[in-house]
Design a protein around this motif. Structure first.
Motif, PDB file in Angstrom:
ATOM      1  N   VAL A 400      80.886  75.677  72.269  1.00  0.00           N
ATOM      2  CA  VAL A 400      79.648  74.960  72.594  1.00  0.00           C
ATOM      3  C   VAL A 400      79.893  73.817  73.565  1.00  0.00           C
ATOM      4  N   GLY A 401      78.878  73.516  74.351  1.00  0.00           N
ATOM      5  CA  GLY A 401      78.884  72.294  75.143  1.00  0.00           C
ATOM      6  C   GLY A 401      78.986  72.506  76.625  1.00  0.00           C
ATOM      7  N   GLU A 402      79.586  73.606  77.047  1.00  0.00           N
ATOM      8  CA  GLU A 402      79.764  73.869  78.473  1.00  0.00           C
ATOM      9  C   GLU A 402      80.156  75.333  78.615  1.00  0.00           C
ATOM     10  N   PRO A 403      80.106  75.838  79.820  1.00  0.00           N
ATOM     11  CA  PRO A 403      80.517  77.230  79.992  1.00  0.00           C
ATOM     12  C   PRO A 403      81.995  77.391  79.621  1.00  0.00           C
ATOM     13  N   ILE A 404      82.313  78.471  78.934  1.00  0.00           N
ATOM     14  CA  ILE A 404      83.733  78.730  78.649  1.00  0.00           C
ATOM     15  C   ILE A 404      84.214  79.766  79.665  1.00  0.00           C
ATOM     16  N   VAL A 424      81.348  83.227  69.060  1.00  0.00           N
ATOM     17  CA  VAL A 424      79.958  82.990  69.441  1.00  0.00           C
ATOM     18  C   VAL A 424      79.912  81.859  70.462  1.00  0.00           C
ATOM     19  N   ASP A 425      79.567  82.218  71.686  1.00  0.00           N
ATOM     20  CA  ASP A 425      79.452  81.239  72.781  1.00  0.00           C
ATOM     21  C   ASP A 425      77.996  80.792  72.765  1.00  0.00           C
ATOM     22  N   THR A 426      77.759  79.642  72.125  1.00  0.00           N
ATOM     23  CA  THR A 426      76.387  79.218  71.838  1.00  0.00           C
ATOM     24  C   THR A 426      75.859  78.313  72.937  1.00  0.00           C
ATOM     25  N   PHE A 427      74.848  78.759  73.637  1.00  0.00           N
ATOM     26  CA  PHE A 427      74.199  77.904  74.625  1.00  0.00           C
ATOM     27  C   PHE A 427      73.022  77.188  73.979  1.00  0.00           C
ATOM     28  N   TRP A 428      72.992  75.893  74.127  1.00  0.00           N
ATOM     29  CA  TRP A 428      71.837  75.104  73.678  1.00  0.00           C
ATOM     30  C   TRP A 428      71.967  73.703  74.212  1.00  0.00           C
ATOM     31  N   GLN A 429      71.034  72.830  73.846  1.00  0.00           N
ATOM     32  CA  GLN A 429      70.968  71.477  74.408  1.00  0.00           C
ATOM     33  C   GLN A 429      70.447  70.505  73.358  1.00  0.00           C
ATOM     34  N   THR A 430      70.634  69.221  73.618  1.00  0.00           N
ATOM     35  CA  THR A 430      70.042  68.201  72.759  1.00  0.00           C
ATOM     36  C   THR A 430      68.563  68.532  72.550  1.00  0.00           C
ATOM     37  N   GLU A 431      67.911  68.955  73.615  1.00  0.00           N
ATOM     38  CA  GLU A 431      66.468  69.198  73.585  1.00  0.00           C
ATOM     39  C   GLU A 431      66.081  70.443  72.799  1.00  0.00           C
ATOM     40  N   GLY A 514      67.113  72.945  82.810  1.00  0.00           N
ATOM     41  CA  GLY A 514      67.955  72.133  83.679  1.00  0.00           C
ATOM     42  C   GLY A 514      69.258  72.822  84.038  1.00  0.00           C
ATOM     43  N   ASP A 515      69.411  74.060  83.605  1.00  0.00           N
ATOM     44  CA  ASP A 515      70.612  74.829  83.941  1.00  0.00           C
ATOM     45  C   ASP A 515      70.247  76.003  84.837  1.00  0.00           C
ATOM     46  N   GLY A 516      71.216  76.406  85.649  1.00  0.00           N
ATOM     47  CA  GLY A 516      71.091  77.653  86.378  1.00  0.00           C
ATOM     48  C   GLY A 516      71.729  78.754  85.550  1.00  0.00           C
ATOM     49  N   GLY A 530      75.662  76.415  85.280  1.00  0.00           N
ATOM     50  CA  GLY A 530      75.811  74.955  85.355  1.00  0.00           C
ATOM     51  C   GLY A 530      74.483  74.269  85.629  1.00  0.00           C
ATOM     52  N   ARG A 531      74.502  72.952  85.544  1.00  0.00           N
ATOM     53  CA  ARG A 531      73.267  72.178  85.700  1.00  0.00           C
ATOM     54  C   ARG A 531      72.730  72.297  87.123  1.00  0.00           C
ATOM     55  N   ILE A 532      71.423  72.288  87.220  1.00  0.00           N
ATOM     56  CA  ILE A 532      70.796  72.323  88.544  1.00  0.00           C
ATOM     57  C   ILE A 532      70.208  70.963  88.901  1.00  0.00           C
ATOM     58  N   LEU A 536      76.010  65.798  85.075  1.00  0.00           N
ATOM     59  CA  LEU A 536      77.350  66.379  85.044  1.00  0.00           C
ATOM     60  C   LEU A 536      77.696  66.705  83.606  1.00  0.00           C
ATOM     61  N   ASN A 537      78.636  67.634  83.444  1.00  0.00           N
ATOM     62  CA  ASN A 537      79.099  67.963  82.107  1.00  0.00           C
ATOM     63  C   ASN A 537      80.616  67.742  82.097  1.00  0.00           C
ATOM     64  N   VAL A 538      81.019  66.608  81.563  1.00  0.00           N
ATOM     65  CA  VAL A 538      82.424  66.228  81.568  1.00  0.00           C
ATOM     66  C   VAL A 538      82.936  66.333  80.136  1.00  0.00           C
ATOM     67  N   HIS A 541      80.393  66.530  77.586  1.00  0.00           N
ATOM     68  CA  HIS A 541      79.478  65.387  77.444  1.00  0.00           C
ATOM     69  C   HIS A 541      78.583  65.279  78.657  1.00  0.00           C
ATOM     70  N   ARG A 542      77.316  65.085  78.399  1.00  0.00           N
ATOM     71  CA  ARG A 542      76.366  64.984  79.498  1.00  0.00           C
ATOM     72  C   ARG A 542      76.366  63.604  80.095  1.00  0.00           C
ATOM     73  N   MET A 543      76.491  63.535  81.420  1.00  0.00           N
ATOM     74  CA  MET A 543      76.476  62.257  82.113  1.00  0.00           C
ATOM     75  C   MET A 543      75.563  62.379  83.322  1.00  0.00           C
TER      76      MET A 543
HETATM   77  C1  6R9 Z   1      74.738  71.473  72.606  1.00  0.00           C
HETATM   78  C2  6R9 Z   1      74.987  70.587  73.777  1.00  0.00           C
HETATM   79  C3  6R9 Z   1      73.545  70.534  77.050  1.00  0.00           C
HETATM   80  C4  6R9 Z   1      74.133  71.141  78.305  1.00  0.00           C
HETATM   81  C5  6R9 Z   1      73.404  72.381  78.738  1.00  0.00           C
HETATM   82  C6  6R9 Z   1      74.481  73.122  79.491  1.00  0.00           C
HETATM   83  C7  6R9 Z   1      75.728  72.817  78.690  1.00  0.00           C
HETATM   84  C8  6R9 Z   1      75.943  73.726  76.342  1.00  0.00           C
HETATM   85  C9  6R9 Z   1      76.749  75.700  76.703  1.00  0.00           C
HETATM   86  C10 6R9 Z   1      76.523  75.070  77.945  1.00  0.00           C
HETATM   87  C11 6R9 Z   1      77.262  76.961  79.047  1.00  0.00           C
HETATM   88  C12 6R9 Z   1      77.291  77.038  76.708  1.00  0.00           C
HETATM   89  N1  6R9 Z   1      76.035  73.846  77.675  1.00  0.00           N
HETATM   90  N2  6R9 Z   1      76.376  74.831  75.748  1.00  0.00           N
HETATM   91  N3  6R9 Z   1      76.777  75.694  79.114  1.00  0.00           N
HETATM   92  N4  6R9 Z   1      77.523  77.608  77.912  1.00  0.00           N
HETATM   93  N5  6R9 Z   1      77.570  77.702  75.579  1.00  0.00           N
HETATM   94  O1  6R9 Z   1      76.025  70.666  74.381  1.00  0.00           O
HETATM   95  O2  6R9 Z   1      73.965  69.736  74.120  1.00  0.00           O
HETATM   96  O3  6R9 Z   1      74.997  67.636  75.091  1.00  0.00           O
HETATM   97  O4  6R9 Z   1      72.550  68.197  75.382  1.00  0.00           O
HETATM   98  O5  6R9 Z   1      74.332  69.443  76.609  1.00  0.00           O
HETATM   99  O6  6R9 Z   1      75.463  71.573  78.051  1.00  0.00           O
HETATM  100  O7  6R9 Z   1      74.611  72.590  80.773  1.00  0.00           O
HETATM  101  O8  6R9 Z   1      72.270  72.058  79.499  1.00  0.00           O
HETATM  102  P1  6R9 Z   1      73.955  68.671  75.290  1.00  0.00           P
END
Ligand code: 6R9
Length: 664
Positions: A400-404, A424-431, A514-516, A530-532, A536-538, A541-543
């Motif tokens: 979780v958190g960024e593309p693997i 499980v490569d889980t894509f999601w966001q705070t929102e 907010g992602d492509g 990645g984000r459009i 940034l995703n460092v 962590h979202r910055m």
């Molecule tokens: C849960 C979390 C959200 C942003 C999101 C995207 C990136 C999160 C990902 C992923 C590719 C995944 N992101 N999971 N990108 N594959 N499995 O991380 O929330 O801190 O709000 O970040 O993280 O860019 O828009 P948050």
């Protein structure tokens, strides 16, 4: 993401496919693609009926809802609106009188390796006692409480105690600065702060309370009446008489029985600040009913949770992952979970693997950054390689958190998962509140680097700039076309910004992530590119680039102008690069190094150490168009070390590119 990058990325086809074994598929809650398809069909046929069924089955309501979805004031959607519940009762009380009550809710491993276990019954008593202490200090339903805590049982207790009395928590990650804390206190109008004297990380004692003191001293925090201080270590910290009290003092004499306060389904359970494309972080507001449904449901769907699982999500409670998959989901689902206070590299980079063996962890959920840094460590030192630990207890892995990247996926699969555990490569966001696009371990054939398919009922799609569907195989903008129960409800104090940021008019009312992303031509699998926006995703962590720019230019004695962009980094995913124009002559050599360090420390003070730019380059100016607009795409190329092939004819000052390209 520029159009050209998405086109290039979309031709990188990944051919490896890992279907779940028959045994895993047969035993799973959602079994095989037939199981997944059946749920999707149910959601398609009767969207509201589908969610109503799941909400009745997964959530305990003190007053049942009769309305499932109210779209009358879109995009301010309401779910299960006339129902009432309590989130803490749904995580704790629901297990009392069942075999789960004496099961460990939490196995806590401290930074120094010591282990404490807390059963569900004990956790309920401790949460209730803390809730009573909050009440005794005048905290009540609807109040906001700022939580600035280490990764400890007490952090979860503080969150659950707020939920129990209907107070809305706002957790701030313990790595954020005093300034960041102050801004969040003011925006949320918090009445109390829950913190600790210190936190322990990697054998070091780091201050928390001192940062709260500093934040409160900055002014504007008059809403704060109390600061409650958990004494994590024996070291004393400053205490202000009348305002500050230790946990020991406030818990003394409090009953361990506290009836949960029923709240409406739409009552804000929490606010969590996250970075957006403008300078000011957004207070993402979540509901109680829809959010809790999601936390529980995704534990069952995505992790296929079983009663004997030992679940471990390594995220800090300061991030959304630590909210949904530490503080709420595992408890709502009755799981035993590991909570780890420390860092993956202390006392050595084998810590995660040793802990999996020690606690017989079955489900392990972490971020690609952690995996990549542990790959590096294992390659350099066999003693910390996962092969040194017995990882046979594992059955499911998560990311979780960024593309693997596929290489890291393959390493994780082979060396941690023993080639038998689905990832499980889980894509999601705070929102989104919880997973929205993810494989289901007993159903979805896995493709490295792809988060595969949306959960049932999630209308994820890829569209162009005006909201029209894009064919599979071509990159575009990721949207979700219909509301879902755990979605963001608004931005705290800023409903207009909520509408603009997430439901822009040109996108037909769809939720803009907010992602492509691109869907594969063969399976329609999603891959996030990645984000459009300017986020940034460092290290997961979202910055916001603007946030870092404002921090830099706020050093007014030194900085005239700054532009921040990201560049790819092997370990952290993206790295922060700042281009800075000083109010004095452009520095070189040692002086440049010294000023760069000064600026890094300044950013750490303004936002937090996670926002420190890795690269800082100085120029006499920045590349601008004749109308004065900074050309960030050129800066991105320079940051990457690429030759500039773009058209630079509209540049006011082309010579500046060579200057910025020289590394300092
Ligand atoms: C849960 C979390 C959200 C942003 C999101 C995207 C990136 C999160 C990902 C992923 C590719 C995944 N992101 N999971 N990108 N594959 N499995 O991380 O929330 O801190 O709000 O970040 O993280 O860019 O828009 P948050």
């Amino acid at each position: 993401m520029s159009a050209s990058t998405s086109a290039i990325e979309s031709v990188l086809v990944e051919n490896r496919v890992f279907p779940p074994s028959d045994a895993i598929a047969r035993a799973a809650r959602v079994s095989g693609m037939a199981g997944y398809d059946a749920l999707c069909a149910e959601a398609d046929k009767d969207f509201e009926g589908f969610w109503a069924r799941l909400a009745r089955e997964n959530v305990r309501w003190t007053k049942p809802f009769t309305r499932t979805l109210d779209q009358s004031n879109a995009p301010f959607f309401k779910w299960f609106d006339d129902g009432e519940l309590n989130a803490s009762a749904n995580c704790l009380d629901r297990h009392i009188g069942t075999p789960t009550e004496n099961k460990d809710a939490i196995i806590f491993e401290a930074d120094d390796g010591s282990v404490t276990r807390v059963t569900y019954k004990e956790l309920l008593a401790r949460v209730s006692q803390f809730a009573n202490a909050l009440k005794a200090h005048g905290v009540s339903k609807g109040d906001r409480v700022l939580i600035y805590m280490p990764m400890t049982v007490e952090g979860v207790i503080a969150m659950q105690a707020c939920a129990r009395i209907g107070a809305t928590h706002s957790v701030v990650f313990g790595g954020f600065s005093a300034k960041a804390v102050q801004e969040r206190i003011i925006d949320a109008g918090a009445v109390a702060v829950v913190t600790a004297n210190f936190q322990m990380r990697g054998g070091k004692e780091l201050p928390l309370k001192a940062i709260i003191d500093e934040a409160l001293a900055m002014g504007g925090c008059d809403t704060i009446r109390n600061v409650f201080v958990f004494q994590r270590t024996p070291t004393a910290c400053n205490m202000v008489a009348g305002r500050d009290k230790t946990f020991g003092e406030i818990l003394e004499g409090q009953s361990s029985d506290c009836p949960p306060v029923a709240v409406g389904a739409e009552h804000p359970l929490f606010i969590l600040y996250t970075s957006g494309s403008t300078g000011k972080p957004k207070g993402v507001q979540h509901s109680t009913g829809g959010y809790l449904l999601w936390a529980k449901l995704t534990m069952d769907w995505t992790f296929d949770l079983r009663p004997d699982d030992i679940f471990w999500c390594t995220a800090d409670i300061g991030w959304i992952t630590g909210h949904t998959y530490v503080a709420y989901g595992p408890l709502a689902a009755g799981a035993t979970q590991i909570i780890f206070e420390g860092i993956p590299t202390f006392p050595n980079a084998g810590r995660f693997w040793q802990m999996i063996e020690k606690h017989k962890c079955t489900i392990f959920y972490t971020a690609p950054t952690a995996i990549r840094s542990l790959i590096k460590a294992a390659e350099g030192d066999a003693a910390v390689h996962p092969a040194r630990s017995d990882l046979s207890s594992l059955r499911i892995l998560g990311s979780v958190g960024e593309p693997i990247n596929p290489e890291a996926w393959m390493w994780y699969h082979k060396n941690v998962g023993g080639e038998r555990c689905p990832i499980v490569d889980t894509f999601w966001q705070t929102e989104t509140g919880g997973h929205v696009i993810t494989p289901l371990p007993g159903a979805t054939p896995l493709v490295p680097g792809s988060c595969t398919l949306p959960l049932p009922g999630i209308a994820a799609a890829i569209v162009d700039e005006v909201g029209n569907d894009i064919a599979n195989g071509t990159g575009g903008i990721l949207v979700i076309k219909r509301p879902w129960p755990s979605m963001i409800r608004t931005i705290w104090n800023d409903p207009e910004r909520f509408k603009k940021a997430y439901f822009p008019e040109e996108l037909k009312g769809y939720y803009l992530a907010g992602d492509g992303a691109v869907r594969s031509a063969d399976r329609g699998y999603f891959r996030i590119t990645g984000r459009i926006d300017d986020v940034l995703n460092v290290s997961g962590h979202r910055m916001g680039t603007m946030e870092i720019e404002s921090a830099l230019v706020s050093k007014t004695d030194l900085v005239a102008e700054a532009a921040v962009v990201g560049r790819p980094d092997d370990v952290t995913g993206e790295a922060i690069c700042a281009f800075v124009v000083l109010k004095r002559a452009r520095p070189t050599g040692e002086e440049a190094k010294q000023i760069a360090n000064e600026l890094r420390n300044w950013v750490a003070k303004e936002i937090g150490p996670i926002a420190k730019p890795k690269d800082i380059r100085f120029g006499d100016n920045l590349p601008k168009t004749r109308s004065g607009k900074i050309m960030r795409r050129l800066l991105r190329s320079i940051a990457k070390g690429e030759a500039i092939t773009q058209d630079t004819s509209t540049l006011e000052n082309p010579a500046i590119l060579d200057q910025l390209a020289q590394t300092n």
